[in-house]
Design a protein around this motif. Structure first.
Motif, PDB file in Angstrom:
ATOM      1  N   ARG A 171     -53.854 -30.470   7.215  1.00 36.89           N
ATOM      2  CA  ARG A 171     -54.367 -31.442   8.142  1.00 36.89           C
ATOM      3  C   ARG A 171     -52.981 -32.900   8.724  1.00 36.89           C
ATOM      4  N   ARG A 172     -53.192 -32.841  10.031  1.00 39.05           N
ATOM      5  CA  ARG A 172     -52.934 -33.782  11.070  1.00 39.05           C
ATOM      6  C   ARG A 172     -53.292 -35.122  10.909  1.00 39.05           C
ATOM      7  N   GLU A 173     -51.804 -36.323  10.415  1.00 37.82           N
ATOM      8  CA  GLU A 173     -52.213 -37.284   9.662  1.00 37.82           C
ATOM      9  C   GLU A 173     -53.391 -37.758  10.828  1.00 37.82           C
ATOM     10  N   GLY A 174     -54.818 -38.543  11.102  1.00 40.49           N
ATOM     11  CA  GLY A 174     -55.121 -39.290  11.668  1.00 40.49           C
ATOM     12  C   GLY A 174     -56.075 -38.478  12.795  1.00 40.49           C
ATOM     13  N   ASP A 175     -56.076 -37.215  12.451  1.00 42.98           N
ATOM     14  CA  ASP A 175     -56.547 -36.683  13.400  1.00 42.98           C
ATOM     15  C   ASP A 175     -58.634 -36.555  13.320  1.00 42.98           C
ATOM     16  N   ILE A 176     -59.397 -37.196  14.098  1.00 48.23           N
ATOM     17  CA  ILE A 176     -60.526 -36.805  14.117  1.00 48.23           C
ATOM     18  C   ILE A 176     -61.101 -35.407  14.105  1.00 48.23           C
ATOM     19  N   PRO A 218     -51.402 -48.318  17.082  1.00 51.22           N
ATOM     20  CA  PRO A 218     -51.059 -49.357  18.308  1.00 51.22           C
ATOM     21  C   PRO A 218     -51.459 -48.632  19.793  1.00 51.22           C
ATOM     22  N   TYR A 219     -51.405 -47.715  20.147  1.00 54.00           N
ATOM     23  CA  TYR A 219     -52.249 -46.952  21.565  1.00 54.00           C
ATOM     24  C   TYR A 219     -53.020 -47.184  21.730  1.00 54.00           C
ATOM     25  N   GLY A 220     -54.289 -46.349  20.493  1.00 55.68           N
ATOM     26  CA  GLY A 220     -55.250 -46.367  21.012  1.00 55.68           C
ATOM     27  C   GLY A 220     -56.284 -47.852  21.105  1.00 55.68           C
ATOM     28  N   SER A 231     -58.774 -44.790  30.531  1.00 62.50           N
ATOM     29  CA  SER A 231     -59.492 -45.286  29.116  1.00 62.50           C
ATOM     30  C   SER A 231     -58.944 -44.186  28.251  1.00 62.50           C
ATOM     31  N   SER A 232     -59.986 -43.655  27.473  1.00 60.80           N
ATOM     32  CA  SER A 232     -59.868 -42.605  26.700  1.00 60.80           C
ATOM     33  C   SER A 232     -61.195 -41.608  25.301  1.00 60.80           C
ATOM     34  N   CYS A 233     -60.789 -41.808  25.178  1.00 54.77           N
ATOM     35  CA  CYS A 233     -62.326 -41.059  23.916  1.00 54.77           C
ATOM     36  C   CYS A 233     -61.347 -41.496  22.602  1.00 54.77           C
ATOM     37  N   GLN A 266     -46.415 -33.075  21.481  1.00 53.55           N
ATOM     38  CA  GLN A 266     -47.380 -33.141  19.712  1.00 53.55           C
ATOM     39  C   GLN A 266     -48.826 -32.345  19.972  1.00 53.55           C
ATOM     40  N   ASN A 267     -48.784 -32.603  21.315  1.00 54.58           N
ATOM     41  CA  ASN A 267     -50.615 -31.721  21.905  1.00 54.58           C
ATOM     42  C   ASN A 267     -50.543 -30.534  21.855  1.00 54.58           C
ATOM     43  N   LEU A 268     -51.557 -29.782  21.785  1.00 56.43           N
ATOM     44  CA  LEU A 268     -51.930 -28.684  21.460  1.00 56.43           C
ATOM     45  C   LEU A 268     -51.939 -27.836  22.731  1.00 56.43           C
ATOM     46  N   ILE A 269     -52.038 -28.048  23.725  1.00 54.89           N
ATOM     47  CA  ILE A 269     -51.990 -26.834  25.217  1.00 54.89           C
ATOM     48  C   ILE A 269     -50.302 -26.823  25.455  1.00 54.89           C
ATOM     49  N   SER A 295     -61.482 -25.461  12.146  1.00 56.56           N
ATOM     50  CA  SER A 295     -60.960 -25.906  12.848  1.00 56.56           C
ATOM     51  C   SER A 295     -61.687 -27.630  13.609  1.00 56.56           C
ATOM     52  N   CYS A 296     -60.811 -28.057  14.278  1.00 56.81           N
ATOM     53  CA  CYS A 296     -60.814 -29.070  15.207  1.00 56.81           C
ATOM     54  C   CYS A 296     -61.588 -29.113  16.142  1.00 56.81           C
ATOM     55  N   ILE A 297     -62.251 -30.510  16.823  1.00 58.70           N
ATOM     56  CA  ILE A 297     -63.158 -29.659  17.648  1.00 58.70           C
ATOM     57  C   ILE A 297     -62.708 -30.679  18.487  1.00 58.70           C
ATOM     58  N   ARG A 298     -62.336 -30.765  20.368  1.00 53.22           N
ATOM     59  CA  ARG A 298     -62.497 -31.205  20.682  1.00 53.22           C
ATOM     60  C   ARG A 298     -62.879 -30.525  22.591  1.00 53.22           C
ATOM     61  N   ASP A 299     -63.465 -31.618  23.772  1.00 53.40           N
ATOM     62  CA  ASP A 299     -63.673 -31.588  24.970  1.00 53.40           C
ATOM     63  C   ASP A 299     -62.446 -31.219  25.845  1.00 53.40           C
ATOM     64  N   PHE A 321     -61.482 -37.510  27.362  1.00 53.88           N
ATOM     65  CA  PHE A 321     -61.383 -36.667  26.293  1.00 53.88           C
ATOM     66  C   PHE A 321     -60.327 -35.571  26.287  1.00 53.88           C
ATOM     67  N   ASN A 322     -60.113 -34.399  26.302  1.00 52.11           N
ATOM     68  CA  ASN A 322     -58.721 -34.220  26.907  1.00 52.11           C
ATOM     69  C   ASN A 322     -58.470 -33.141  27.432  1.00 52.11           C
ATOM     70  N   PRO A 323     -57.720 -33.996  28.395  1.00 47.36           N
ATOM     71  CA  PRO A 323     -57.326 -32.993  29.793  1.00 47.36           C
ATOM     72  C   PRO A 323     -56.024 -31.909  29.789  1.00 47.36           C
ATOM     73  N   LEU A 325     -46.753 -21.570  16.437  1.00 51.26           N
ATOM     74  CA  LEU A 325     -48.045 -22.507  16.294  1.00 51.26           C
ATOM     75  C   LEU A 325     -48.661 -23.173  15.221  1.00 51.26           C
ATOM     76  N   SER A 326     -48.979 -24.191  14.845  1.00 52.45           N
ATOM     77  CA  SER A 326     -48.986 -24.941  13.782  1.00 52.45           C
ATOM     78  C   SER A 326     -50.466 -24.973  13.988  1.00 52.45           C
ATOM     79  N   VAL A 327     -51.626 -24.492  13.503  1.00 53.96           N
ATOM     80  CA  VAL A 327     -53.144 -25.001  13.750  1.00 53.96           C
ATOM     81  C   VAL A 327     -53.100 -26.355  12.789  1.00 53.96           C
ATOM     82  N   PHE A 328     -53.517 -27.416  12.556  1.00 51.53           N
ATOM     83  CA  PHE A 328     -53.317 -28.254  11.474  1.00 51.53           C
ATOM     84  C   PHE A 328     -55.398 -29.100  10.979  1.00 51.53           C
ATOM     85  N   GLY A 329     -55.260 -27.830   9.797  1.00 53.41           N
ATOM     86  CA  GLY A 329     -56.014 -27.340   9.453  1.00 53.41           C
ATOM     87  C   GLY A 329     -57.353 -26.727   9.792  1.00 53.41           C
TER      88      GLY A 329
HETATM   89  C1  WQD Z   1     -56.033 -31.397  19.889  1.00 55.00           C
HETATM   90  C2  WQD Z   1     -55.963 -30.439  18.268  1.00 55.00           C
HETATM   91  C3  WQD Z   1     -54.953 -31.050  16.571  1.00 55.00           C
HETATM   92  C4  WQD Z   1     -50.745 -29.540  18.736  1.00 55.00           C
HETATM   93  C5  WQD Z   1     -54.468 -36.911  21.914  1.00 55.00           C
HETATM   94  C6  WQD Z   1     -54.559 -38.342  21.801  1.00 55.00           C
HETATM   95  C7  WQD Z   1     -55.625 -39.330  22.330  1.00 55.00           C
HETATM   96  C8  WQD Z   1     -55.494 -38.602  23.813  1.00 55.00           C
HETATM   97  C9  WQD Z   1     -55.530 -36.942  23.823  1.00 55.00           C
HETATM   98  C10 WQD Z   1     -54.435 -40.328  24.598  1.00 55.00           C
HETATM   99  C11 WQD Z   1     -56.354 -31.336  18.048  1.00 55.00           C
HETATM  100  C12 WQD Z   1     -54.941 -29.890  17.148  1.00 55.00           C
HETATM  101  C13 WQD Z   1     -51.798 -29.984  17.946  1.00 55.00           C
HETATM  102  C14 WQD Z   1     -50.559 -28.444  17.309  1.00 55.00           C
HETATM  103  C15 WQD Z   1     -52.344 -28.246  16.345  1.00 55.00           C
HETATM  104  N1  WQD Z   1     -54.436 -38.832  24.527  1.00 55.00           N
HETATM  105  N2  WQD Z   1     -53.478 -28.561  17.074  1.00 55.00           N
HETATM  106  N3  WQD Z   1     -51.616 -27.957  16.423  1.00 55.00           N
HETATM  107  O1  WQD Z   1     -55.600 -35.444  19.132  1.00 55.00           O
HETATM  108  O2  WQD Z   1     -57.029 -34.521  20.279  1.00 55.00           O
HETATM  109  O3  WQD Z   1     -56.142 -36.444  21.089  1.00 55.00           O
HETATM  110  O4  WQD Z   1     -54.747 -36.429  23.041  1.00 55.00           O
HETATM  111  O5  WQD Z   1     -55.546 -41.256  24.949  1.00 55.00           O
HETATM  112  O6  WQD Z   1     -55.529 -40.694  22.641  1.00 55.00           O
HETATM  113  O7  WQD Z   1     -54.828 -38.848  20.387  1.00 55.00           O
HETATM  114  O8  WQD Z   1     -54.971 -33.749  20.907  1.00 55.00           O
HETATM  115  O9  WQD Z   1     -54.117 -31.685  21.598  1.00 55.00           O
HETATM  116  O10 WQD Z   1     -53.172 -33.616  20.497  1.00 55.00           O
HETATM  117  O11 WQD Z   1     -54.606 -32.397  19.785  1.00 55.00           O
HETATM  118  O12 WQD Z   1     -53.497 -28.125  15.858  1.00 55.00           O
HETATM  119  O13 WQD Z   1     -49.354 -28.237  17.262  1.00 55.00           O
HETATM  120  O14 WQD Z   1     -55.216 -29.899  18.222  1.00 55.00           O
HETATM  121  O15 WQD Z   1     -55.111 -31.225  15.154  1.00 55.00           O
HETATM  122  O16 WQD Z   1     -58.031 -31.089  16.510  1.00 55.00           O
HETATM  123  P1  WQD Z   1     -55.783 -34.971  20.733  1.00 55.00           P
HETATM  124  P2  WQD Z   1     -54.102 -33.180  20.773  1.00 55.00           P
END
Ligand code: WQD
Ligand code: NAD
Length: 344
Positions: A297-302, A151-153, A126-128, A201-204, A231-235, A181-183, A218-222
């Motif tokens: 900002r990217r739409e839907g971001d936490i 729908p994924y969530g 599952s997922s955060c 689509q994912n940051l890393i 900027s957004c915070i993740r684990d 959280f974010n693997p 790299l675009s930093v979304f916000g």
């Molecule tokens: C991380 C941060 C972006 C890309 C997603 C899913 C979630 C889970 C994990 C499965 C955010 C920022 C990103 C970029 C950026 N998956 N970013 N520029 O959104 O936390 O979670 O993957 O269950 O359900 O939604 O991960 O890696 O996309 O983004 O600035 O080009 O990096 O805005 O703050 P996210 P992410």
């Protein structure tokens, strides 16, 4: 004989790392994957790391006939670790039925076959994302589940409910639900890692592809969020640490360590790291400067979410230990390896 575990989605990113850890702990692994988001070369990588080749079955886990055949061909499966799913959040918005059909049919199909084949344990990815934008951080497992934003969530929320209902019905199985959280990162050998399809689509993966020159910047979304640097915070949790938690979870179910038939654990580090902090740590760890620009900002971001992993720490005896710098270096080494092999 070693205990046999079915890993669905085992040639995928997290499944392949988990297969390595299972083999290294002496389990006999059967992988089932339809290769919709991975390739069979991953099995070679697993063999190169562990010295043992897992059984690989190319099949659709949502297909009852194929899965019954797998269970007959490879008898004695004691537990299933179910990674198989479609996982692209954006795609799930444009193709919701594909996501509901794949993710839910895989789940229902596997659960239905378990009692018949005497399979007791089910580990679910599952997922955060189920916590949405949490009211407070860190987030523990009792935090409220928020309305899904994709729908994924939603498939993760519904899946958790399906598993719970099934177990409450007296199905005679046990399940451990793991909320990642974010693997991030890759195996330190650089023989397996994340293989994103198309533009990441994912940051890393976006960051490492920029670092190696595939993407110009790299675009930093916000940078206007309510966080210290905006900027957004993740684990961000190391994928090998994450993989090890699955071994512990499988062992826990197989040895009947818990009296609860269903348990839920957060898998995170407990540290919130901002996107800008992460870019800095990547530079410090690798010596590579990544060009980036701040965009909207990217739409839907936490805004911010990080785990309280104490339940997993205390009950499972599992802890994420890899420093973020090492994890980012592993992601970079994996990117270099992909270049060396002419893949990207
Ligand atoms: C991380 C941060 C972006 C890309 C997603 C899913 C979630 C889970 C994990 C499965 C955010 C920022 C990103 C970029 C950026 N998956 N970013 N520029 O959104 O936390 O979670 O993957 O269950 O359900 O939604 O991960 O890696 O996309 O983004 O600035 O080009 O990096 O805005 O703050 P996210 P992410
Ligand atoms: P991945 O796409 O790399 O791996 C999933 C694997 O499942 C792929 O190899 C794919 O080919 C396979 N698959 C998909 N549908 C299938 C089907 N019908 N039959 C057989 N195989 C099928 O994804 P991942 O990042 O390794 O994620 C693994 C699990 O963890 C997924 O359930 C995902 O939703 C969940 N998860 C991932 C993250 C993350 O950020 N990576 C976060 C939280 C939860």
């Amino acid at each position: 004989m070693n205990e046999r575990i079915l890993v669905t989605g085992g040639t995928g990113y997290i499944g392949s790392h988990t297969t390595v850890e299972l083999i290294e702990e002496g389990y006999d692994v059967v992988i089932c994957d339809n290769l919709s988001n991975s390739n069979r070369g991953v099995v070679d990588g697993i063999e190169a790391i562990t010295g043992r080749r897992p059984i690989f079955v190319e099949a659709d886990c949502a297909d009852p006939v194929a899965m019954r055949k797998l269970m007959e061909d490879y008898p004695g499966i004691k537990a299933i670790i179910n990674f198989a799913a479609s996982k692209a959040v954006g795609e799930s918005v444009s193709k919701p039925l594909l996501y509901y059909r794949n993710n839910l049919n895989i789940l229902i199909n596997l659960l239905e076959l378990m009692p018949e084949f005497g399979i007791r344990g089910f580990v679910f990815s599952s997922s955060c994302t189920v916590y949405g934008e949490p009211d407070r951080n860190p987030v523990d497992e009792t935090s409220p589940i928020k309305a899904a934003t994709s729908p994924y969530g939603n498939t993760k929320q519904i899946s958790e409910e399906i598993i719970t209902d099934y177990i409450r019905s007296g199905a005679g199985i046990k399940s451990i639900i793991l909320r990642y959280f974010n693997p991030v990162g890759a195996h330190p050998s650089a023989l397996i890692g994340e293989l994103p399809n198309g533009v990441p689509q994912n940051l890393i993966p976006y960051l490492t592809q920029t670092a190696i020159g595939i993407r110009p910047e790299l675009s930093v979304f916000g940078n206007d969020y309510n966080t210290p640097d905006g900027s957004c915070i993740r684990d961000f949790i190391n994928v090998v640490d994450l993989a090890k938690a699955h071994v512990v979870a499988a062992r826990r179910m197989l040895s009947d360590e818990s009296s609860d038939d269903i348990e839920i654990f957060n898998l995170g580090t407990g540290n919130g790291v901002s996107v800008l902090e992460l870019i800095n740590t990547f530079r410090e760890a690798t010596g590579v400067d990544v060009p980036y620009k701040i965009v909207g900002r990217r739409e839907g971001d936490i805004e911010k979410v990080w785990a309280d992993p104490s339940r997993a720490n205390n009950v499972l005896g599992w802890k994420a230990t890899t420093p973020l710098a090492d994890t980012l270096l592993s992601a970079w080494n994996w990117q270099l390896q992909l270049r060396k092999r002419g893949i990207m």
